[in-house]
Design a protein around this motif. Structure first.
Motif, PDB file in Angstrom:
ATOM      1  N   SER A 186       0.901  -1.287   0.117  1.00 24.91           N
ATOM      2  CA  SER A 186       0.156  -0.048   0.150  1.00 24.91           C
ATOM      3  C   SER A 186       1.066   1.380  -0.102  1.00 24.91           C
ATOM      4  O   SER A 186       0.614   2.429  -0.749  1.00 24.91           O
ATOM      5  CB  SER A 186      -0.934  -0.014   1.262  1.00 24.91           C
ATOM      6  N   GLU A 187       1.793   1.184   0.762  1.00 28.76           N
ATOM      7  CA  GLU A 187       3.214   2.449   0.491  1.00 28.76           C
ATOM      8  C   GLU A 187       3.676   2.475  -0.629  1.00 28.76           C
ATOM      9  O   GLU A 187       4.011   3.658  -1.069  1.00 28.76           O
ATOM     10  CB  GLU A 187       4.085   2.090   1.979  1.00 28.76           C
ATOM     11  N   ASN A 188       3.912   1.457  -1.351  1.00 26.35           N
ATOM     12  CA  ASN A 188       4.648   1.592  -2.585  1.00 26.35           C
ATOM     13  C   ASN A 188       4.090   1.124  -3.821  1.00 26.35           C
ATOM     14  O   ASN A 188       4.736   1.426  -4.936  1.00 26.35           O
ATOM     15  CB  ASN A 188       6.351   0.700  -2.170  1.00 26.35           C
ATOM     16  N   GLU A 189       2.918   0.835  -3.937  1.00 31.78           N
ATOM     17  CA  GLU A 189       1.977   0.515  -4.833  1.00 31.78           C
ATOM     18  C   GLU A 189       2.360  -0.717  -5.705  1.00 31.78           C
ATOM     19  O   GLU A 189       1.778  -1.723  -5.853  1.00 31.78           O
ATOM     20  CB  GLU A 189       1.957   1.645  -5.874  1.00 31.78           C
ATOM     21  N   VAL A 190       3.802  -0.864  -6.121  1.00 33.81           N
ATOM     22  CA  VAL A 190       4.216  -1.820  -6.852  1.00 33.81           C
ATOM     23  C   VAL A 190       5.796  -2.299  -6.432  1.00 33.81           C
ATOM     24  O   VAL A 190       6.256  -1.257  -6.146  1.00 33.81           O
ATOM     25  CB  VAL A 190       4.613  -1.686  -8.583  1.00 33.81           C
ATOM     26  N   MET A 191       5.878  -3.520  -5.799  1.00 32.93           N
ATOM     27  CA  MET A 191       7.290  -4.036  -5.342  1.00 32.93           C
ATOM     28  C   MET A 191       7.693  -5.362  -6.106  1.00 32.93           C
ATOM     29  O   MET A 191       6.980  -6.060  -6.299  1.00 32.93           O
ATOM     30  CB  MET A 191       7.120  -4.006  -4.044  1.00 32.93           C
ATOM     31  N   ARG A 192       8.865  -5.744  -6.008  1.00 34.95           N
ATOM     32  CA  ARG A 192       9.232  -7.175  -6.456  1.00 34.95           C
ATOM     33  C   ARG A 192       9.633  -7.712  -5.267  1.00 34.95           C
ATOM     34  O   ARG A 192       9.612  -7.279  -4.173  1.00 34.95           O
ATOM     35  CB  ARG A 192      10.764  -6.729  -7.467  1.00 34.95           C
ATOM     36  N   PHE A 193       9.928  -8.974  -5.599  1.00 34.51           N
ATOM     37  CA  PHE A 193       9.991  -9.971  -4.352  1.00 34.51           C
ATOM     38  C   PHE A 193      11.064  -9.575  -3.516  1.00 34.51           C
ATOM     39  O   PHE A 193      11.087  -8.972  -2.193  1.00 34.51           O
ATOM     40  CB  PHE A 193      10.216 -11.273  -5.053  1.00 34.51           C
ATOM     41  N   ASN A 194      12.251  -9.064  -3.928  1.00 30.87           N
ATOM     42  CA  ASN A 194      13.522  -8.788  -3.160  1.00 30.87           C
ATOM     43  C   ASN A 194      13.305  -7.501  -2.332  1.00 30.87           C
ATOM     44  O   ASN A 194      13.862  -7.150  -1.394  1.00 30.87           O
ATOM     45  CB  ASN A 194      14.848  -8.744  -4.064  1.00 30.87           C
TER      46      ASN A 194
END
Length: 119
Positions: free
Chosen positions: A37-45
């Motif tokens: 919710s804070e970053n919208e899109v994130m990768r696994f790492n």
């Protein structure tokens, strides 16, 4: 008299409250949802780095569970090296106000609980 979320004689798992707990319960699901919710899109790492103490396998399992429950979207890009991004679905976004209320409750009550322990 107020109707209860957990009526007497009904198993918790068969209630709306029990369902909600099954979807967001556990040590890491709410934390994963918070970071998304804070970053919208994130990768696994990126998620692993933000959470810190979560084992690789646990994060993988939690992401699969959240995807199965329709709370997150997993987007895979066909490239080398593989690229996968995670984001909250509309359904996942709809539970963020609940998590925010939990945070606000904690802010209001944490200090008073600490003060009570110090007395």
């Amino acid at each position: 008299m107020r109707e209860t979320c957990v009526p007497t004689g009904v198993e918790l798992k068969n209630t709306s409250f029990g369902y909600t707990l099954s979807v967001i319960g556990g040590k890491y699901k709410m934390i994963i949802m918070y970071w998304l919710s804070e970053n919208e899109v994130m990768r696994f790492n990126e998620l692993k780095s933000c959470i810190g103490t979560i084992p690789f396998k646990t994060l993988s399992t939690m992401l699969k569970d959240l995807e199965t429950d329709g709370l997150i979207i997993r987007k895979e890009f066909p490239q080398i090296p593989p690229k996968v991004e995670y984001s909250l679905s509309e359904r996942g976004l709809s539970i963020i106000p609940v998590l925010n209320m939990m945070c606000e409750w904690g802010e209001r009550n944490r200090l008073s609980a600490l003060e009570a322990l110090q007395r």
